[in-house]
Design an enzyme around this catalytic site. Structure first.
Site, PDB file in Angstrom:
ATOM      1  N   ASP A 197       4.451  -3.801 -16.024  1.00 54.16           N
ATOM      2  CA  ASP A 197       4.065  -2.389 -15.960  1.00 54.16           C
ATOM      3  C   ASP A 197       5.336  -1.798 -15.398  1.00 54.16           C
ATOM      4  O   ASP A 197       5.706  -0.646 -15.616  1.00 54.16           O
ATOM      5  CB  ASP A 197       2.830  -2.088 -15.258  1.00 54.16           C
ATOM      6  CG  ASP A 197       1.774  -2.494 -15.988  1.00 54.16           C
ATOM      7  OD1 ASP A 197       1.765  -2.528 -17.084  1.00 54.16           O
ATOM      8  OD2 ASP A 197       0.463  -2.500 -15.305  1.00 54.16           O
ATOM      9  N   GLY A 198       5.896  -2.343 -14.154  1.00 51.44           N
ATOM     10  CA  GLY A 198       7.033  -1.530 -13.653  1.00 51.44           C
ATOM     11  C   GLY A 198       8.256  -1.270 -14.408  1.00 51.44           C
ATOM     12  O   GLY A 198       8.961  -0.278 -14.602  1.00 51.44           O
TER      13      GLY A 198
ATOM     14  N   ARG B 294       9.840   2.212 -15.991  1.00 50.23           N
ATOM     15  CA  ARG B 294      11.251   2.257 -15.901  1.00 50.23           C
ATOM     16  C   ARG B 294      11.968   2.959 -17.309  1.00 50.23           C
ATOM     17  O   ARG B 294      12.786   3.945 -17.282  1.00 50.23           O
ATOM     18  CB  ARG B 294      11.905   1.118 -15.562  1.00 50.23           C
ATOM     19  CG  ARG B 294      13.660   1.119 -15.591  1.00 50.23           C
ATOM     20  CD  ARG B 294      14.086   2.372 -14.516  1.00 50.23           C
ATOM     21  NE  ARG B 294      15.710   2.388 -14.844  1.00 50.23           N
ATOM     22  CZ  ARG B 294      16.203   3.429 -14.606  1.00 50.23           C
ATOM     23  NH1 ARG B 294      15.740   4.530 -14.498  1.00 50.23           N
ATOM     24  NH2 ARG B 294      17.786   3.463 -14.755  1.00 50.23           N
TER      25      ARG B 294
ATOM     26  N   ASN C 136       1.865   7.342 -13.957  1.00 47.97           N
ATOM     27  CA  ASN C 136       0.521   6.687 -13.373  1.00 47.97           C
ATOM     28  C   ASN C 136      -0.064   7.473 -12.273  1.00 47.97           C
ATOM     29  O   ASN C 136      -1.103   8.096 -12.363  1.00 47.97           O
ATOM     30  CB  ASN C 136       1.071   5.326 -12.756  1.00 47.97           C
ATOM     31  CG  ASN C 136       1.006   4.314 -13.776  1.00 47.97           C
ATOM     32  OD1 ASN C 136       0.448   4.608 -15.024  1.00 47.97           O
ATOM     33  ND2 ASN C 136       1.145   3.026 -13.257  1.00 47.97           N
ATOM     34  N   GLU C 137       0.841   7.864 -11.368  1.00 49.23           N
ATOM     35  CA  GLU C 137       0.170   8.529 -10.103  1.00 49.23           C
ATOM     36  C   GLU C 137       1.175   9.188  -9.203  1.00 49.23           C
ATOM     37  O   GLU C 137       2.405   8.723  -9.256  1.00 49.23           O
ATOM     38  CB  GLU C 137      -1.003   7.833  -9.333  1.00 49.23           C
ATOM     39  CG  GLU C 137      -0.027   6.658  -8.448  1.00 49.23           C
ATOM     40  CD  GLU C 137       0.323   5.570  -9.118  1.00 49.23           C
ATOM     41  OE1 GLU C 137       1.313   4.996  -8.951  1.00 49.23           O
ATOM     42  OE2 GLU C 137      -0.425   4.731  -9.869  1.00 49.23           O
TER      43      GLU C 137
ATOM     44  N   ARG D  11      -0.514   6.155  13.024  1.00 49.71           N
ATOM     45  CA  ARG D  11      -0.759   7.461  12.901  1.00 49.71           C
ATOM     46  C   ARG D  11      -1.376   8.023  11.586  1.00 49.71           C
ATOM     47  O   ARG D  11      -0.892   7.827  10.513  1.00 49.71           O
ATOM     48  CB  ARG D  11       0.215   8.486  13.473  1.00 49.71           C
ATOM     49  CG  ARG D  11      -0.072   9.964  13.831  1.00 49.71           C
ATOM     50  CD  ARG D  11       1.095  10.975  13.746  1.00 49.71           C
ATOM     51  NE  ARG D  11       2.166  10.338  14.833  1.00 49.71           N
ATOM     52  CZ  ARG D  11       1.740  10.883  15.957  1.00 49.71           C
ATOM     53  NH1 ARG D  11       0.959  11.701  16.485  1.00 49.71           N
ATOM     54  NH2 ARG D  11       2.854  10.522  17.075  1.00 49.71           N
TER      55      ARG D  11
ATOM     56  N   ASP E 136      -5.237   7.817   5.307  1.00 53.40           N
ATOM     57  CA  ASP E 136      -4.119   7.329   5.325  1.00 53.40           C
ATOM     58  C   ASP E 136      -3.188   7.970   4.169  1.00 53.40           C
ATOM     59  O   ASP E 136      -2.003   7.476   3.851  1.00 53.40           O
ATOM     60  CB  ASP E 136      -4.148   5.986   4.892  1.00 53.40           C
ATOM     61  CG  ASP E 136      -4.772   5.078   6.124  1.00 53.40           C
ATOM     62  OD1 ASP E 136      -4.673   5.541   7.328  1.00 53.40           O
ATOM     63  OD2 ASP E 136      -5.092   4.019   6.065  1.00 53.40           O
TER      64      ASP E 136
ATOM     65  N   THR F 299      -5.939   2.635 -13.660  1.00 56.66           N
ATOM     66  CA  THR F 299      -6.268   1.346 -13.652  1.00 56.66           C
ATOM     67  C   THR F 299      -5.125   0.637 -12.569  1.00 56.66           C
ATOM     68  O   THR F 299      -5.124  -0.505 -12.438  1.00 56.66           O
ATOM     69  CB  THR F 299      -6.121   0.723 -14.916  1.00 56.66           C
ATOM     70  OG1 THR F 299      -5.050   0.949 -15.660  1.00 56.66           O
ATOM     71  CG2 THR F 299      -7.450   1.002 -15.932  1.00 56.66           C
TER      72      THR F 299
ATOM     73  N   SER G 253      -7.360   0.356  -7.108  1.00 56.33           N
ATOM     74  CA  SER G 253      -7.300  -0.332  -5.952  1.00 56.33           C
ATOM     75  C   SER G 253      -7.922   0.332  -5.047  1.00 56.33           C
ATOM     76  O   SER G 253      -8.511  -0.285  -3.956  1.00 56.33           O
ATOM     77  CB  SER G 253      -5.942  -0.760  -5.803  1.00 56.33           C
ATOM     78  OG  SER G 253      -5.401  -1.791  -6.533  1.00 56.33           O
TER      79      SER G 253
END
Length: 254
Positions: free
Chosen positions: A15-16, A20, A90-91, A101, A120, A131, A136
């Site tokens: 996927d990476g 790209r 994707n996001e 912190r 976070d 997905t 996750s």
């Protein structure tokens, strides 16, 4: 070669690598055909063991092209000036920069404040990215045919900090509150990052330029989920007269 001269981009990898490739052909009309050489390869169309047949079909132009929505992402400083401008398939994820912190954020939908809380981070995902990191983080899986944007807080310290699904034309903004002295970082597709100073504002909406994927074997997205995540379907009885195996080898992707 100019991207406008590319007819189809064939990508060997996970996927990476496909993400790209999407950056490299952006601005043209070439669809991307992904051949999975990685682990899950959710964006890939086929596995490497059927590459010969796939190449014959590409030569014959025997494939369909599906468009996937993308996100336009802008970062403004405390004075309202745009200091970073990018896009994501994707996001886009706003995350805290320091492990010790939490960051205080305000979530805004269509220029109206929704909630303030410590967390976070926050994931803003497309259906394609639902997905990936969104999945996750406990966000919803969104079928590719549904145009929407998912907003998922990460480890939020708040009663109302649930995953949200908004319309494709909605504008989502995340402000990093200045009084907390918390700094953040913006990640797009897990590949590109930009530091977010206190008071920064990340504005995310639909990008007018989609990513085009070549599909050789149109099939139900449900089958793709079952195959890629190896979901248990033992005991399922097909409503049709002949049994159907949703995870049979060699089937295509949605």
């Amino acid at each position: 070669m100019d991207v406008a001269d590319i007819e189809i981009a064939i990508v060997l990898g996970g996927d990476g690598t496909i993400l790209r490739a999407a950056e490299l052909v952006r601005g043209g009309t070439a669809p991307i055909l992904g051949i999975n050489m990685g682990h899950v390869g959710f964006l890939a169309e086929i596995e490497a063991d059927v590459i010969d047949n796939a190449m014959r079909r590409v030569i014959d132009r025997d494939y369909e092209v599906k468009e996937r929505m993308t996100l336009a992402v802008r970062v403004k400083d405390a004075a309202g000036e745009v200091i970073y401008d990018t896009w994501a398939l994707n996001e886009a994820t706003v995350e805290k920069a320091a492990r010790e912190r939490m960051m205080e954020v305000v979530i805004e939908i269509d220029r109206r404040p929704l909630s303030t809380f410590g967390c976070d981070g926050v994931v803003i995902a497309t259906p394609t990215g639902s997905t990936a990191y969104n999945f996750s983080a406990g966000g919803p899986v969104i079928w590719p045919t549904v145009e929407a944007i998912a907003v998922v807080p990460l480890s939020a310290h708040a009663l109302f900090a649930r995953p949200l699904v908004v319309g494709p034309e909605a504008t989502v903004a995340i402000e990093v509150l200045a009084p907390t002295d918390g700094t953040g970082i913006l990640w797009c597709n897990g590949r590109h990052s930009h530091d977010l100073p206190p008071g920064a504002r990340v504005v995310v909406g639909r990008d007018p330029e989609p990513v085009r994927l070549a599909r050789l074997h149109p099939a139900p997205f449900t089958d793709r989920l079952v195959r890629k995540f190896q979901l248990p379907v033992v005991g399922w009885r097909s409503p049709s007269s002949s049994p159907v195996s949703p995870a049979s080898p060699g089937t295509g992707a949605a």
